[in-house]
Design an enzyme around this catalytic site. Structure first.
Site, short mmCIF file in Angstrom:
data_model
loop_
_atom_site.label_atom_id
_atom_site.label_comp_id
_atom_site.label_asym_id
_atom_site.label_seq_id
_atom_site.Cartn_x
_atom_site.Cartn_y
_atom_site.Cartn_z
N HIS A 19 -9.73 34.25 92.76
CA HIS A 19 -8.81 35.20 93.37
C HIS A 19 -9.62 36.15 94.26
O HIS A 19 -10.85 36.01 94.36
CB HIS A 19 -8.00 35.95 92.31
CG HIS A 19 -8.81 36.64 91.25
ND1 HIS A 19 -9.61 37.74 91.52
CD2 HIS A 19 -8.97 36.38 89.93
CE1 HIS A 19 -10.19 38.14 90.41
NE2 HIS A 19 -9.83 37.32 89.44
N HIS A 22 -12.94 37.71 92.97
CA HIS A 22 -14.12 36.84 93.09
C HIS A 22 -14.58 36.80 94.54
O HIS A 22 -15.77 36.88 94.84
CB HIS A 22 -13.79 35.41 92.67
CG HIS A 22 -13.27 35.25 91.26
ND1 HIS A 22 -12.06 34.67 91.01
CD2 HIS A 22 -13.80 35.60 90.07
CE1 HIS A 22 -11.87 34.64 89.68
NE2 HIS A 22 -12.91 35.20 89.10
N CYS A 127 -10.14 36.24 64.87
CA CYS A 127 -8.84 35.63 65.10
C CYS A 127 -8.98 34.12 65.00
O CYS A 127 -9.75 33.52 65.74
CB CYS A 127 -8.27 35.99 66.47
SG CYS A 127 -6.79 35.03 66.87
N CYS A 130 -7.92 32.27 68.18
CA CYS A 130 -8.94 32.29 69.24
C CYS A 130 -10.24 31.66 68.77
O CYS A 130 -11.10 31.35 69.58
CB CYS A 130 -9.28 33.72 69.65
SG CYS A 130 -7.93 34.66 70.31
N CYS A 145 -4.18 40.10 66.88
CA CYS A 145 -4.96 39.60 68.00
C CYS A 145 -4.14 39.80 69.28
O CYS A 145 -2.96 39.49 69.32
CB CYS A 145 -5.24 38.11 67.80
SG CYS A 145 -5.73 37.29 69.31
N HIS A 148 -2.90 36.17 70.47
CA HIS A 148 -2.00 35.39 69.63
C HIS A 148 -0.97 36.23 68.89
O HIS A 148 -0.06 35.68 68.26
CB HIS A 148 -2.82 34.58 68.62
CG HIS A 148 -3.64 33.52 69.27
ND1 HIS A 148 -4.87 33.76 69.79
CD2 HIS A 148 -3.35 32.23 69.51
CE1 HIS A 148 -5.33 32.65 70.31
NE2 HIS A 148 -4.45 31.70 70.17
N LYS A 302 -2.37 47.03 90.27
CA LYS A 302 -3.48 46.39 89.61
C LYS A 302 -3.23 44.89 89.56
O LYS A 302 -2.13 44.45 89.30
CB LYS A 302 -3.57 46.95 88.19
CG LYS A 302 -4.95 46.88 87.60
CD LYS A 302 -4.98 47.60 86.27
CE LYS A 302 -5.98 46.93 85.35
NZ LYS A 302 -5.93 47.46 84.00
N LYS A 305 -2.62 39.24 85.17
CA LYS A 305 -1.90 38.02 84.88
C LYS A 305 -0.41 38.32 84.66
O LYS A 305 0.44 37.60 85.14
CB LYS A 305 -2.48 37.36 83.64
CG LYS A 305 -3.58 36.40 84.02
CD LYS A 305 -4.05 35.58 82.84
CE LYS A 305 -5.22 34.72 83.27
NZ LYS A 305 -6.26 34.57 82.28
#
Length: 660
Positions: A19, A22, A127, A130, A145, A148, A302, A305
């Site tokens: 993105h 990077h 976790c 994970c 977590c 999850h 910002k 995701k």
RNA sequence: GGGCCCAUAGCUCAAUUGGUUAGAGCCCCCGGCUCAUAACCGGGUUGUUCCUGGUUCGAGUCCAGGUGGGCCUACCA
């Protein structure tokens, strides 16, 4: 003799697609390397990928691929992105390469030989989903977590540790001796104060997953990802190695004038603290500078995701071209500061600076005046006969070139471009005041030649000064001037300093304008194609500020309702060992089982004063560990200069009653 | 709680490290030019340099306190 220069980007975790965050780092490093190369320094520019770790192992499993196949697939978009963005790296390290894995082990052995590695138990929240440890801070309320949403467990694992604690003093001494080690300076302060607090030994191995570099002599363990990842800067050059074994390592690490790591501010600590400590332990030379740049927001928001506004560079390159995007990155925000990527600002800068400023300067002279009046050839002039106006422009060119160079060396890209645009603007003024179109009409060939030559030569200078940022466009510009592409050569300083490099008689070439202006409808269609709403960022920012302020003044009733205030009875109370302020309370909040709450009130209350009292607690506060003990809520107390008073109720209401 | 950094025009930022009347760019308005990509050039408007004190012949700059913002860190009221 120009000495070698080494510049790196972080290695990006292949879990993500590339993105603009990077891209921003990589472009910056590319600009640095291109600048240094122009100056004749042997230069090595490294970027690459971090391909180990549990997340990768898991993702690969999900996709039903072998981890190596998975990372191979994920690596491709990065390579493509750098190609599209004209980022000409010399090395592209992948942590799964055999060379890297061997060198990580070599580093481990060096650190081990120093006596800095030992085996011990490691305990933290874990976790299962994970398959990884979580720090206290990452957890959601109720010890869940964050990924999850499932409870984490307390787990002990055997792990190798690095004696980072031994390096507190050596690091501080090193910082003292190298006041430019971390840039910007404010970040360096952060690093120093963190180290001054004292460093704890660092767990540097894991047994919970396999996808990593095995620890030498103990393949049950894999090397901690940060040790693995940081090592890329050395391993990519073939180090650690004895002199003569790895030529790149000898040249760009051991005898380099500069070793600069460009990193995002979020990973500064790893680079400014852990990495130097590892290297000290291994007896390897330290980098010369860690440059922590800021974050880009996207149109004032910002990047995240959840917002789904991760901006891949590809479509932007397609819409504007690599050089324009590079220019915008370098021009818009001060390196080291946070900034905003705004499509609107990009378009404004494009039209205002590239099209109207540089592009038009080029076009009015080359495609118009020189073409129409001088058969498109660079005219011959007598430099001794130049007028004051000419000399003034030449002076400006010298000043701009020197200033820009100074700023490039300090990685102050926006300033380098600012200085360069002083020259663009001066050249446009020069054309206006010398009025070559009138000279042509008056048939004043000598003066016309002088004016045209002065502008053409200025453009030649610009084609070099802007080359680090816009390599492709600069070569196009040079082609129009009848010049060959710029070919940086070791030990040859190409930075402009001598006037008159343009040969009389050279045939200029007219092509399409370098930066064709976008009219309003083109702007609209570009934005539409990119799926961007054209909100003036200023307005948006102002609106956001306003909401923020009003939110500061008042909270909504709903917000208040989120706080679960309850009456509870204190069943037990005791001091927390070694703590100045903490009391451990066991309270009954009417839930059928007791709750443990830590309160910082022991300077004001003795434990026995509290037992049996009804207090008010925040029952849904995220649990937190204090002094190794979990606090499942917060006790309310009022405080003033004279001390502290625990809140209570004046009737014996049932424990668990809501306080609303 | 401790620490660090920041606050200058509507916006983005300068100000040679204490020195004349605080400057650019963008935006807006007026004018000029006509070689050029509706470009270019000139002019104009916009300032309690966050606040209050202090040091100094002189403070945007240094000091103290405050307000607001950001970041790092911590043992939670």
């Amino acid at each position: 003799m120009a000495r070698p220069y080494y510049v790196t980007t972080p290695i990006y975790y292949v879990n993500d697609r590339p993105h603009i965050g990077h891209a921003y780092s990589t472009v910056a490093a590319d600009v640095v390397s291109r600048y240094e190369r122009l100056r004749g320094k042997p230069t090595y520019f490294l970027t690459g990928l971090d391909e180990h770790g549990l997340k990768i192992e898991r993702r690969a499993k999900e996709e039903e691929l072998a981890p190596q196949d998975f990372v191979d697939r994920m690596a491709a978009p990065f390579r493509l992105a750098w190609e599209e963005l004209e980022c000409a790296h010399d090395g592209f390290i992948r942590t799964t390469s055999a060379q890297h894995r061997e060198n990580v082990q070599a580093l481990w052995k060096l650190m081990d030989a120093r006596g800095d590695i030992y085996l011990d138990d490691y305990e933290d929240w874990y976790c299962v989903g994970c398959e990884s440890f979580k720090t206290e801070k990452e957890l959601l309320e109720g010890n869940l977590c964050p990924i999850h949403q499932k409870p984490v467990e307390r787990i002990k694992e055997r792990s190798y540790f690095f004696r980072l604690s031994n390096y507190t003093k050596p690091l501080l001494d090193f910082y003292e001796a190298h006041p430019d080690f971390v840039q910007p300076e404010a970040r360096f302060n952060e690093v120093r104060s963190f180290v001054k607090e004292g460093l704890r030994d660092l767990s540097i191995s894991r047994t919970s997953f396999r996808w990593g570099v095995p620890v030498p002599e103990d393949p049950e363990h894999v090397v901690y990802v940060w040790l693995d990842a940081l090592m890329n800067y050395v391993s990519a050059l073939g180090g650690p190695a004895e002199e003569g074994e790895a030529p790149l390592y000898d040249e760009f690490w051991q005898s380099s004038e500069a070793i600069k790591h460009i990193v995002g501010k979020d990973i500064l600590r790893f680079h400014a603290i852990y990495w130097p400590a590892f290297l000290m332990s291994a007896g390897i030379r330290l980098p010369t500078q860690i440059w922590a740049h800021g974050w880009l927001t996207v149109n004032g928001e910002k990047m995240s995701k959840s917002l789904g506004n991760f901006l891949p560079p590809g479509p932007l390159v397609e819409a504007f071209g690599a050089d324009v995007l590079r220019y915008y990155f370098m021009r818009e925000v001060g390196f080291g500061q946070d900034g905003d990527f705004s499509h609107r600002n990009l378009l404004n800068r494009y039209n205002g600076e590239l099209a109207n400023g540089l592009g038009n300067l080029m076009n009015r002279i080359v495609a118009s005046i020189v073409k129409k009046n001088l058969e498109g050839r660079v005219p011959e002039v007598d430099f001794d006969a130049l007028s004051d106006a000419d000399r003034q422009l030449i002076d400006k060119a010298n000043v701009a070139a020197q200033e820009a160079a100074k700023h490039f060396e300090a990685l102050a890209f926006h300033r380098a471009l600012d200085s360069t645009w002083e020259l663009v603007s001066a050249a446009n003024k020069y054309v206006d005041s010398t009025e070559p179109w009138k000279l042509a009409k008056q048939d004043d060939k000598t003066r016309l030649a002088e004016v045209c030559y002065t502008v053409l030569e200025t453009l030649r200078w610009l084609s070099i000064m802007l080359f680090p940022v816009m390599p492709k466009k600069c070569n196009e510009l040079r082609a129009q001037l009848g010049m060959p592409p710029l070919l940086p050569t070791e030990q040859v300083d190409l930075w402009p300093s001598a006037w008159g490099g343009l040969r009389p008689g050279t045939q200029t070439q007219t092509a399409t304008p370098l930066f064709p202006r976008f009219d309003e409808s083109q702007e609209r269609s570009i934005l539409e194609r990119l799926g961007v709403e054209d909100t003036p960022t200023q307005k948006k920012a102002a609106a956001m500020k306003e909401t923020k302020q009003s939110e500061n003044d008042f909270i909504e009733f709903d917000d208040f309702l989120k706080v679960d205030l309850r009456v509870a009875v204190v069943k037990e109370a005791e001091r927390v060992e070694k703590s100045k302020k903490l009391l451990k309370l066991i309270v009954d909040a009417g839930e059928g089982r007791p709750r443990q709450i830590l309160a910082g009130i022991s300077e004001h209350y003795a434990p026995e004063d509290l037992v049996g009292r009804r207090v008010v607690i925040v029952a849904n506060l995220k649990p937190r560990k204090l002094m190794g003990l979990e606090s499942q809520g917060m006790l309310l107390a009022a405080s003033d200069d004279t001390g502290l008073s625990v809140l209570g109720v004046d009737k014996d209401v049932e424990p668990g009653s809501p306080a609303k």
